[in-house]
Enzyme design. Structure first.
Site, PDB file in Angstrom:
ATOM      1  N   ASN A   1      21.278  32.912  61.534  1.00  0.00           N
ATOM      2  CA  ASN A   1      21.507  31.555  62.029  1.00  0.00           C
ATOM      3  C   ASN A   1      20.197  30.782  61.955  1.00  0.00           C
ATOM      4  OD1 ASN A   1      22.277  29.231  63.357  1.00  0.00           O
ATOM      5  ND2 ASN A   1      22.360  30.178  65.387  1.00  0.00           N
ATOM      6  N   TRP A   2      20.112  29.882  60.975  1.00  0.00           N
ATOM      7  CA  TRP A   2      18.876  29.124  60.782  1.00  0.00           C
ATOM      8  C   TRP A   2      18.700  28.017  61.808  1.00  0.00           C
ATOM      9  CZ3 TRP A   2      18.687  28.228  54.718  1.00  0.00           C
ATOM     10  CH2 TRP A   2      18.578  29.474  54.086  1.00  0.00           C
ATOM     11  N   LYS A   3      19.735  27.704  62.558  1.00  0.00           N
ATOM     12  CA  LYS A   3      19.699  26.644  63.573  1.00  0.00           C
ATOM     13  C   LYS A   3      19.243  25.327  62.921  1.00  0.00           C
ATOM     14  CE  LYS A   3      19.129  30.133  67.118  1.00  0.00           C
ATOM     15  NZ  LYS A   3      18.574  30.497  68.430  1.00  0.00           N
TER      16      LYS A   3
ATOM     17  N   HIS B   1      28.220  29.094  70.217  1.00  0.00           N
ATOM     18  CA  HIS B   1      26.855  29.593  70.407  1.00  0.00           C
ATOM     19  C   HIS B   1      26.326  29.109  71.755  1.00  0.00           C
ATOM     20  CE1 HIS B   1      22.536  30.162  69.807  1.00  0.00           C
ATOM     21  NE2 HIS B   1      22.857  31.039  68.880  1.00  0.00           N
TER      22      HIS B   1
ATOM     23  N   GLU C   1      25.725  37.609  72.594  1.00  0.00           N
ATOM     24  CA  GLU C   1      24.346  37.130  72.645  1.00  0.00           C
ATOM     25  C   GLU C   1      23.956  36.920  74.104  1.00  0.00           C
ATOM     26  OE1 GLU C   1      23.867  33.303  70.826  1.00  0.00           O
ATOM     27  OE2 GLU C   1      25.497  32.456  71.979  1.00  0.00           O
TER      28      GLU C   1
ATOM     29  N   GLY D   1      15.493  33.884  71.809  1.00  0.00           N
ATOM     30  CA  GLY D   1      14.248  33.152  71.638  1.00  0.00           C
ATOM     31  C   GLY D   1      13.177  33.505  72.647  1.00  0.00           C
TER      32      GLY D   1
ATOM     33  N   SER E   1      17.297  38.285  70.076  1.00  0.00           N
ATOM     34  CA  SER E   1      15.957  38.679  69.618  1.00  0.00           C
ATOM     35  C   SER E   1      15.994  39.956  68.780  1.00  0.00           C
ATOM     36  CB  SER E   1      15.002  38.847  70.814  1.00  0.00           C
ATOM     37  OG  SER E   1      14.778  37.602  71.447  1.00  0.00           O
TER      38      SER E   1
ATOM     39  N   GLY F   1      18.581  35.133  64.891  1.00  0.00           N
ATOM     40  CA  GLY F   1      18.102  33.767  65.014  1.00  0.00           C
ATOM     41  C   GLY F   1      16.774  33.571  64.313  1.00  0.00           C
ATOM     42  N   GLY F   2      15.698  33.511  65.100  1.00  0.00           N
ATOM     43  CA  GLY F   2      14.381  33.196  64.555  1.00  0.00           C
ATOM     44  C   GLY F   2      13.945  34.086  63.412  1.00  0.00           C
TER      45      GLY F   2
END
Length: 257
Positions: A9-11, A95, A168, A174, A213, A234-235
């Site tokens: 997920n590049w957000k 999300h 999640e 994050g 994470s 995510g990140g």
């Protein structure tokens, strides 16, 4: 045996050059096709760039959100048909950032899931508890509430589930924190037990992803758990090397098929 999936997920990150670079890095990593199935969720503006790079590969892509109406005066929204037109197979729904920042309710999430299914998309539905809810021992209650809105949408006449669930824990997103593999496994077992109340067969086949994470250094231990079928990343999905390391951990888990 359930397949495995790693979804990135590049957000709200990246421009067209970034999308091309990241997509090419994944394509050139030499991953075995569909083991795991690799899916990326770029911003809407980058769907075309990703699709052009990945269209002849096993890599899949999807939208980060959609609106429940098919068309109309809904400024800023995007429909399931629009996502399908961009070659999307999947869509993220519910999300935690949508639930928290945009106050999306369980009822709205159900509307979005229905719209996705009508459009021929596979919803990846996110559920999870906040730090405050966890501290109060409300994890199971929160998940039960969220899932009792979603699970009735399972197609009981199908041989395979028509949606995917991503757990999640909001407190881990994050933050650099992550549920231990054993903690995540326990929650995934609980989710699968809730699904079994609707269909034992579909529950056994329901793909459950962990998202909190996930990184290259903890992915293998997570994927070793019997009920963790992959990850919603995510990140780390914005770093080609890290994301590929997670994909390799899923590949080595030996659960594809």
């Amino acid at each position: 045996m359930r397949p495995t999936m790693v979804a990135g997920n590049w957000k709200m990150n990246g421009l067209s050059g970034d999308a091309v670079h990241l997509t090419q890095a994944i394509l050139h990593a030499g991953l075995e096709p569909m083991r795991p199935e690799v899916v990326i969720f770029p911003p809407f503006t980058l769907l075309h760039a990703v699709s052009q790079e990945a269209k002849s590969s096993a890599l899949r892509w999807g939208g980060q959100n959609l609106f429940w109406e098919a068309s109309g005066a809904y400024t800023g929204e995007i429909s399931g048909a629009m996502l399908r037109d961009m070659g999307c197979r999947y869509v993220l729904i519910g999300h935690s950032e949508r639930r928290q920042i945009f106050a999306e309710s369980d009822a709205q999430i159900v509307q979005k899931i229905k719209a996705a299914l009508l459009s021929g998309l596979i919803p990846v539905v996110c559920v999870g508890e906040t730090e405050a809810e966890r501290a109060q021992g409300l994890t199971d209650a929160v998940l039960r509430r969220q899932l009792e809105a979603v699970l009735p949408l399972l197609n009981l006449e199908a041989s395979q589930p028509n949606l995917i669930i991503a757990y999640e824990p909001v407190w881990a997103i994050g933050t650099g924190l992550s549920a231990s593999p054993e903690q995540a496994q326990a929650v995934h077992v609980f989710i699968r037990e809730l699904a079994a109340a609707y269909s034992a067969q579909l529950a056994r086949r329901l793909l459950l992803l962990y998202g909190g994470s996930v990184k290259g250094n903890n992915a293998a231990a997570l994927f070793d758990q019997a009920d963790i079928d992959g990850a919603l990343v995510g990140g780390a999905s914005l770093q080609a090397g890290e994301f590929i390391q997670i994909c390799r951990a899923a590949e080595s888990a030996g659960r594809g098929g």
